[in-house]
Design an enzyme around this catalytic site. Sequence first.
Site, PDB file in Angstrom:
ATOM      1  N   HIS A 281       9.274  66.571  29.691  1.00 55.15           N
ATOM      2  CA  HIS A 281       9.450  65.690  28.529  1.00 55.15           C
ATOM      3  C   HIS A 281       8.854  66.334  27.276  1.00 55.15           C
ATOM      4  O   HIS A 281       9.507  66.373  26.223  1.00 55.15           O
ATOM      5  CB  HIS A 281       8.771  64.344  28.810  1.00 55.15           C
ATOM      6  CG  HIS A 281       8.715  63.430  27.630  1.00 55.15           C
ATOM      7  ND1 HIS A 281       9.654  62.444  27.407  1.00 55.15           N
ATOM      8  CD2 HIS A 281       7.825  63.347  26.600  1.00 55.15           C
ATOM      9  CE1 HIS A 281       9.348  61.800  26.296  1.00 55.15           C
ATOM     10  NE2 HIS A 281       8.238  62.330  25.783  1.00 55.15           N
ATOM     11  N   GLU A 282       7.625  66.843  27.381  1.00 57.79           N
ATOM     12  CA  GLU A 282       6.977  67.456  26.221  1.00 57.79           C
ATOM     13  C   GLU A 282       7.716  68.714  25.769  1.00 57.79           C
ATOM     14  O   GLU A 282       7.824  68.991  24.572  1.00 57.79           O
ATOM     15  CB  GLU A 282       5.519  67.782  26.541  1.00 57.79           C
ATOM     16  CG  GLU A 282       4.659  66.579  26.876  1.00 57.79           C
ATOM     17  CD  GLU A 282       4.695  65.504  25.806  1.00 57.79           C
ATOM     18  OE1 GLU A 282       4.823  65.850  24.618  1.00 57.79           O
ATOM     19  OE2 GLU A 282       4.609  64.311  26.156  1.00 57.79           O
ATOM     20  N   HIS A 285      10.603  67.970  23.499  1.00 54.60           N
ATOM     21  CA  HIS A 285      10.278  67.844  22.074  1.00 54.60           C
ATOM     22  C   HIS A 285      10.346  69.203  21.382  1.00 54.60           C
ATOM     23  O   HIS A 285      10.825  69.320  20.251  1.00 54.60           O
ATOM     24  CB  HIS A 285       8.872  67.250  21.905  1.00 54.60           C
ATOM     25  CG  HIS A 285       8.787  65.790  22.218  1.00 54.60           C
ATOM     26  ND1 HIS A 285       9.575  64.841  21.603  1.00 54.60           N
ATOM     27  CD2 HIS A 285       7.985  65.111  23.084  1.00 54.60           C
ATOM     28  CE1 HIS A 285       9.278  63.642  22.068  1.00 54.60           C
ATOM     29  NE2 HIS A 285       8.318  63.778  22.973  1.00 54.60           N
ATOM     30  N   GLU A 361      12.021  60.194  21.676  1.00 48.30           N
ATOM     31  CA  GLU A 361      11.392  60.099  22.985  1.00 48.30           C
ATOM     32  C   GLU A 361      12.435  59.963  24.100  1.00 48.30           C
ATOM     33  O   GLU A 361      12.290  60.557  25.176  1.00 48.30           O
ATOM     34  CB  GLU A 361      10.424  58.907  23.024  1.00 48.30           C
ATOM     35  CG  GLU A 361       9.221  59.041  22.101  1.00 48.30           C
ATOM     36  CD  GLU A 361       8.337  60.232  22.450  1.00 48.30           C
ATOM     37  OE1 GLU A 361       8.324  60.639  23.635  1.00 48.30           O
ATOM     38  OE2 GLU A 361       7.659  60.749  21.539  1.00 48.30           O
ATOM     39  N   ASP A 365      13.147  62.425  27.286  1.00 49.14           N
ATOM     40  CA  ASP A 365      13.321  61.989  28.669  1.00 49.14           C
ATOM     41  C   ASP A 365      14.597  62.584  29.264  1.00 49.14           C
ATOM     42  O   ASP A 365      14.613  63.012  30.428  1.00 49.14           O
ATOM     43  CB  ASP A 365      13.394  60.457  28.741  1.00 49.14           C
ATOM     44  CG  ASP A 365      12.033  59.793  28.636  1.00 49.14           C
ATOM     45  OD1 ASP A 365      11.016  60.499  28.741  1.00 49.14           O
ATOM     46  OD2 ASP A 365      11.989  58.559  28.435  1.00 49.14           O
TER      47      ASP A 365
END
Length: 422
Positions: A281-282, A285, A361, A365
């Site tokens: 997930h990070e 970004h 976000e 995901d």
Amino acid sequence: MKKVRAYLTLPICLLILLGSLGMSYYVYRDTGHVVQTPPGDLANPLTFMSSGEYQRTQDYSRTKDALYFASVGFEWVVYLFVLGAGLSAKLRDRARSIFTRWSFGQVTVYTVLFQLLLTLLELPLDWYRHVVDVNYGVSNMTGSAWLQDLLTSLAVDTVLTIPVIWLALLFLKKSPRRWWLWLWLTSVPLTAFMIIIQPIVIDPLYNDFKPLQNQELKTKILDLAHRAQIPSDDVYEVDMSKKTNALNAYVNGIGPSARIVLWDTTLQKLNDEEILFIMGHEMGHYVKHHILWGFAGIVGGTLVLVYVIATLYRRIVHWMGEHWNIEHHHDLSAVPLVLLLVSVLNFASSPLNNYLERFYEHSADQYAVQITQDPQSGIRSFQKLARLSLSDPNPPEIVKFFRYTHPTISERIDYLEEQEKK
């Protein structure tokens, strides 16, 4: 007419307090939900929480949400009180008495005194929020540790605020009509500078950061980073367990200061597969350039913000300046008015900002599912996050609208369930 204006501050303060308390009560009592999940569904909180755990989570979340809306109104009242009681003008006069000609010195003295005054006025509510966190077991911080963080924030905020106020007053004096444009142009490199230095200068003031000690997990994370074509040589862990039982991970910084950070609570409470999903997930970004898009959003939003403030500021000073002892448009004593306008406009724009953050976000995901191919680990990690952080998986819609920068836990689990079926 002047007498009428002189008596306006108190009723406005009372209206704001009544409005914020009314909103707080409504939020606390609201029993609506964002997502309707049937019993037994993995997104239903009672699937991964006992009824007692879920009730405790709801109680904590509703209390914190109500405190948020109460604190917003209280902050506005504090600014109006400092103006209406003439406290800001007294701080300005004190600064002038110390530095008669040096404007930067005057700004420094005023800002230090003003920040101390704000901290004292807001201290009871801040302390109560801390007590709530401790009583519900979310925070592990002692009173002295909490006070140390408060004083650190006071020092950091003061140091960062002084040059901004000085530049704003300088631009107001030199270019009364275009000061907002010059301030915005100056804010662009300042914002970029702050994003760069935060991970390496500011964050370590609050916690200890070190490279991830679990070498096996580090290898797995770096392998995942290489698959995502992220030029990363390290992952950091931070000692948050001395402060909280909550879980978190994040990415911040730009270029050489970019960091992927795991809270040590996350390392303690999640298994490797769950952590890898969080890391995916990070990394999403980073791969999708969310930090750069966020920077662009800050730059564009700041332009709109300073223009609207400039328009309202001149009119309010003309209308109420004499009552508040504001001598001219570039007067130091007008600082609380500017901060009040910033706070009101930020609150008004928060639903839009939150919507964009939730979009980012959800996109992250999606990337985590794509790179790990393990939505089940994502489901388990979100369930643990809700239980340990006492984060309501399915809050009232109005809370999501004003507060949530992420999709709700139930929404995220619901999405992962759909991906698992494919």
